[in-house]
Scaffold this motif. Structure first.
Motif, PDB file in Angstrom:
ATOM      1  N   LYS A  39      15.626 -40.463   8.633  1.00  0.00           N
ATOM      2  CA  LYS A  39      16.266 -39.462   9.476  1.00  0.00           C
ATOM      3  C   LYS A  39      15.561 -39.285  10.810  1.00  0.00           C
ATOM      4  O   LYS A  39      16.177 -39.120  11.826  1.00  0.00           O
ATOM      5  CB  LYS A  39      16.290 -38.129   8.712  1.00  0.00           C
ATOM      6  N   ASP A  40      14.252 -39.315  10.806  1.00  0.00           N
ATOM      7  CA  ASP A  40      13.496 -38.978  11.996  1.00  0.00           C
ATOM      8  C   ASP A  40      12.595 -40.142  12.364  1.00  0.00           C
ATOM      9  O   ASP A  40      11.461 -40.210  11.932  1.00  0.00           O
ATOM     10  CB  ASP A  40      12.687 -37.709  11.729  1.00  0.00           C
ATOM     11  N   LYS A  42      11.048 -40.944  14.982  1.00  0.00           N
ATOM     12  CA  LYS A  42       9.918 -40.765  15.891  1.00  0.00           C
ATOM     13  C   LYS A  42       8.590 -40.828  15.147  1.00  0.00           C
ATOM     14  O   LYS A  42       7.559 -41.082  15.749  1.00  0.00           O
ATOM     15  CB  LYS A  42      10.032 -39.470  16.683  1.00  0.00           C
ATOM     16  N   ARG A  87      18.107 -32.871  20.575  1.00  0.00           N
ATOM     17  CA  ARG A  87      18.024 -32.472  19.161  1.00  0.00           C
ATOM     18  C   ARG A  87      19.418 -32.329  18.558  1.00  0.00           C
ATOM     19  O   ARG A  87      19.670 -32.757  17.435  1.00  0.00           O
ATOM     20  CB  ARG A  87      17.241 -31.163  19.012  1.00  0.00           C
ATOM     21  N   ARG A  90      20.812 -35.771  17.876  1.00  0.00           N
ATOM     22  CA  ARG A  90      20.174 -36.340  16.673  1.00  0.00           C
ATOM     23  C   ARG A  90      20.775 -35.734  15.417  1.00  0.00           C
ATOM     24  O   ARG A  90      21.066 -36.436  14.448  1.00  0.00           O
ATOM     25  CB  ARG A  90      18.663 -36.068  16.696  1.00  0.00           C
ATOM     26  N   GLN A  91      20.971 -34.418  15.427  1.00  0.00           N
ATOM     27  CA  GLN A  91      21.579 -33.746  14.274  1.00  0.00           C
ATOM     28  C   GLN A  91      23.008 -34.216  14.061  1.00  0.00           C
ATOM     29  O   GLN A  91      23.448 -34.388  12.930  1.00  0.00           O
ATOM     30  CB  GLN A  91      21.531 -32.227  14.466  1.00  0.00           C
TER      31      GLN A  91
END
Length: 131
Positions: A39-40, A42, A87, A90-91
């Motif tokens: 999911k993330d 980074k 953000r 991304r969501q």
């Protein structure tokens, strides 16, 4: 301590923590219930070490591919507002993924979206401004 947030097939969210990159990769890919999507990215050691170069090596010339870049001189308030929008995007990608989980694999394609924001200007601009 490395931390990775992942989405599971049932829509649940899980955070994995390990002391080193190898441990994190083992936890992500050798676990009995392998996560469907990171999911993330980074904090994803694989993505940062290998995936980003592979991703950017494309010419982005396909019908559904795009590579966009923009540059601006922003205030601190404007940067904070832009971070909120990134953000949200991304969501939204995560929500679209969750909506697509139940679809048959043959009807889905892997899609990567790279969102990056940092204070930066081309060196030639900096040199002209200081001259």
């Amino acid at each position: 301590m490395l931390k990775q947030t992942v989405w599971r097939r049932n829509g649940g969210r899980h955070t994995i923590q390990c002391n080193d990159i190898q441990g994190l990769l083992r936890a992500l890919f050798d676990a009995p219930d392998v996560p469907d999507v990171v999911k993330d990215a980074k904090q994803s050691p694989y993505f940062l070490a290998q995936g980003i170069g592979e991703f950017l090596s494309s010419r982005f010339s396909g019908d559904e591919e795009t590579l966009d870049f923009t540059h601006g001189m922003l205030t601190g308030t404007a940067i904070a507002e832009l971070q909120v929008e990134l953000r949200r995007l991304r969501q939204r990608v995560g929500a679209l993924h969750a909506d697509s989980v139940a679809a048959p694999l043959r009807g889905k394609r892997g899609v990567g979206v790279l969102l990056a924001l940092r204070e930066w200007e081309p060196e030639s601009f900096t040199a002209r401004r200081r001259a």
